[in-house]
Design a protein around this motif. Structure first.
Motif, PDB file in Angstrom:
ATOM      1  N   VAL A  53     -15.766  10.614  -4.049  1.00 50.24           N
ATOM      2  CA  VAL A  53     -14.924   9.561  -3.505  1.00 50.24           C
ATOM      3  C   VAL A  53     -15.778   8.777  -2.520  1.00 50.24           C
ATOM      4  CG1 VAL A  53     -12.818   9.036  -2.206  1.00 50.24           C
ATOM      5  CG2 VAL A  53     -12.853  10.982  -3.793  1.00 50.24           C
ATOM      6  N   ASN A  54     -15.822   7.469  -2.697  1.00 46.76           N
ATOM      7  CA  ASN A  54     -16.677   6.602  -1.876  1.00 46.76           C
ATOM      8  C   ASN A  54     -16.370   6.813  -0.391  1.00 46.76           C
ATOM      9  OD1 ASN A  54     -18.112   4.515  -0.662  1.00 46.76           O
ATOM     10  ND2 ASN A  54     -17.597   3.047  -2.260  1.00 46.76           N
ATOM     11  N   SER A  55     -17.371   7.213   0.360  1.00 50.52           N
ATOM     12  CA  SER A  55     -17.174   7.501   1.783  1.00 50.52           C
ATOM     13  C   SER A  55     -17.167   6.239   2.638  1.00 50.52           C
ATOM     14  CB  SER A  55     -18.256   8.460   2.290  1.00 50.52           C
ATOM     15  OG  SER A  55     -19.523   7.874   2.138  1.00 50.52           O
ATOM     16  N   ARG A  56     -17.455   5.098   2.047  1.00 53.57           N
ATOM     17  CA  ARG A  56     -17.489   3.838   2.803  1.00 53.57           C
ATOM     18  C   ARG A  56     -16.177   3.075   2.722  1.00 53.57           C
ATOM     19  NH1 ARG A  56     -23.563   1.874   1.251  1.00 53.57           N
ATOM     20  NH2 ARG A  56     -24.582   3.689   2.144  1.00 53.57           N
ATOM     21  N   LYS A  57     -15.193   3.678   2.075  1.00 52.07           N
ATOM     22  CA  LYS A  57     -13.892   3.026   1.946  1.00 52.07           C
ATOM     23  C   LYS A  57     -12.795   3.993   2.359  1.00 52.07           C
ATOM     24  CE  LYS A  57     -15.024  -0.099  -1.796  1.00 52.07           C
ATOM     25  NZ  LYS A  57     -14.497  -0.727  -2.998  1.00 52.07           N
ATOM     26  N   ARG A  58     -11.674   3.437   2.790  1.00 43.95           N
ATOM     27  CA  ARG A  58     -10.495   4.254   3.095  1.00 43.95           C
ATOM     28  C   ARG A  58      -9.739   4.452   1.800  1.00 43.95           C
ATOM     29  NH1 ARG A  58      -8.534   4.601   8.702  1.00 43.95           N
ATOM     30  NH2 ARG A  58     -10.259   3.862   9.966  1.00 43.95           N
ATOM     31  N   ASN A  59     -10.115   5.518   1.105  1.00 42.77           N
ATOM     32  CA  ASN A  59      -9.513   5.812  -0.184  1.00 42.77           C
ATOM     33  C   ASN A  59      -9.551   7.304  -0.423  1.00 42.77           C
ATOM     34  OD1 ASN A  59     -12.061   5.567  -2.694  1.00 42.77           O
ATOM     35  ND2 ASN A  59     -12.450   5.783  -0.526  1.00 42.77           N
ATOM     36  N   GLY A  60      -8.859   7.731  -1.432  1.00 47.65           N
ATOM     37  CA  GLY A  60      -8.838   9.139  -1.767  1.00 47.65           C
ATOM     38  C   GLY A  60      -8.072   9.359  -3.050  1.00 47.65           C
ATOM     39  N   VAL A  92      -5.164   6.940  -3.776  1.00 54.05           N
ATOM     40  CA  VAL A  92      -4.653   6.477  -2.488  1.00 54.05           C
ATOM     41  C   VAL A  92      -5.640   5.427  -1.992  1.00 54.05           C
ATOM     42  CG1 VAL A  92      -3.983   7.121  -0.152  1.00 54.05           C
ATOM     43  CG2 VAL A  92      -3.678   8.761  -2.031  1.00 54.05           C
ATOM     44  N   GLY A  93      -5.126   4.262  -1.673  1.00 53.42           N
ATOM     45  CA  GLY A  93      -5.998   3.165  -1.284  1.00 53.42           C
ATOM     46  C   GLY A  93      -6.648   2.566  -2.514  1.00 53.42           C
ATOM     47  N   ASN A  94      -7.671   1.778  -2.308  1.00 54.90           N
ATOM     48  CA  ASN A  94      -8.407   1.167  -3.409  1.00 54.90           C
ATOM     49  C   ASN A  94      -9.490   2.150  -3.828  1.00 54.90           C
ATOM     50  OD1 ASN A  94      -9.424  -0.574  -5.291  1.00 54.90           O
ATOM     51  ND2 ASN A  94     -10.336  -1.980  -3.811  1.00 54.90           N
ATOM     52  N   LEU A  95      -9.136   3.068  -4.717  1.00 55.06           N
ATOM     53  CA  LEU A  95     -10.017   4.182  -5.071  1.00 55.06           C
ATOM     54  C   LEU A  95     -11.338   3.704  -5.648  1.00 55.06           C
ATOM     55  CD1 LEU A  95     -10.316   7.276  -5.274  1.00 55.06           C
ATOM     56  CD2 LEU A  95      -9.465   7.075  -7.617  1.00 55.06           C
ATOM     57  N   SER A  96     -12.412   4.284  -5.131  1.00 53.92           N
ATOM     58  CA  SER A  96     -13.759   4.008  -5.604  1.00 53.92           C
ATOM     59  C   SER A  96     -14.460   5.344  -5.808  1.00 53.92           C
ATOM     60  CB  SER A  96     -14.506   3.156  -4.569  1.00 53.92           C
ATOM     61  OG  SER A  96     -15.859   3.026  -4.923  1.00 53.92           O
ATOM     62  N   LEU A  97     -14.781   5.647  -7.062  1.00 52.96           N
ATOM     63  CA  LEU A  97     -15.474   6.890  -7.380  1.00 52.96           C
ATOM     64  C   LEU A  97     -16.918   6.572  -7.751  1.00 52.96           C
ATOM     65  CD1 LEU A  97     -12.781   8.690  -9.577  1.00 52.96           C
ATOM     66  CD2 LEU A  97     -13.305   9.072  -7.161  1.00 52.96           C
TER      67      LEU A  97
END
Length: 185
Positions: A53-60, A92-97
Motif C-alpha cells: 500500500v503506497n506509503s505516500r498517500k492516505r489510503n488502505g 479506503v481512500g484513493n488506493l494505490s498499490l
C-alpha cells in the motif's frame, strides 16, 4: 439435561448472522465505489501477487477473511500467501498499490502490516463492544477525512473489532455517549 431440552437449547444457540451474506454484493459503499475495481484487487490477491500500500498517500485496504477483517494501511504488504483466503476487499481512500522493488522493501512492508494488525488487536482487547467501535472510529478519523470514514459500511468496522454491525450503527448514531450503548453485545 434430557434430549428434548438439549434440542431446544441447541436451537436457541443458532445464530442468524452469517458472514457469507455480506460478500460481495451486500457490502456496498455509500459513495458508489466501483465494484469492478474491488474485484480486480481481489483477483490479484487470490493470484498470490504481492503489493505494498503506497506509503505516500492516505489510503488502505480492508481485507475481509471468513470471520474477521484486517486493515492494511500505508506501507503494509497485501497479497501473497497471507491473503489468498480473503473473500472481499474494500479500498479506503484513493488506493494505490505498488509492487515491491526489493526483498528489503517486502520485508519492511510485512513489518508494517504486522504493526497495523497489532493496532487493531489493541483495540479489540477492550471487553466493551461499544468502546471498541468508538476507538476504531477515532483511529480511522485521525487518519482519514470524517466524510470518508462515515461512508465506510458498518460491517467493515464490525468485522475489524469483533462486534455486530448493529453496534457500530448505534455508536455512530449516539456518538461518544457510550453509557447508553455499552450493554450491546
Amino acid at each position: 439435561m434430557d434430549s428434548e431440552q438439549r434440542r431446544r437449547y441447541q436451537a436457541a444457540m443458532v445464530s442468524t448472522y452469517c458472514p457469507e451474506t455480506i460478500f460481495p454484493d451486500n457490502l456496498a459503499m455509500r459513495d458508489g465505489t466501483e465494484r469492478s475495481h474491488r474485484y480486480d484487487i481481489l483477483a490479484s490477491l487470490h493470484s498470490g501477487k504481492v503489493f505494498i500500500v503506497n506509503s505516500r498517500k492516505r489510503n488502505g485496504l480492508i481485507i475481509f477473511k471468513s470471520y474477521h477483517a484486517e486493515f492494511a494501511g500505508p506501507g503494509a504488504v497485501v497479497g501473497g500467501d497471507y491473503d489468498r483466503d480473503c473473500q472481499f476487499v474494500l479500498p479506503v481512500g484513493n488506493l494505490s498499490l505498488l509492487e515491491p522493488e526489493s526483498h528489503e522493501d517486502r520485508q519492511k512492508a510485512y513489518l508494517i502490516r504486522r504493526q497495523w494488525i497489532r493496532l487493531i488487536k489493541q483495540i479489540t482487547e477492550n471487553s466493551v463492544p461499544a468502546q471498541r467501535v468508538q476507538k476504531i472510529l477515532e483511529q480511522f478519523e485521525q487518519y482519514f477525512p470524517a466524510e470518508m470514514v462515515a461512508d465506510l459500511p458498518d460491517v467493515a468496522f464490525s468485522m475489524l473489532v469483533g462486534v455486530l454491525p448493529q453496534t457500530v450503527s448505534i455508536v455512530r448514531r449516539l456518538g461518544s455517549d457510550l453509557d447508553e450503548c455499552s450493554d450491546y453485545e
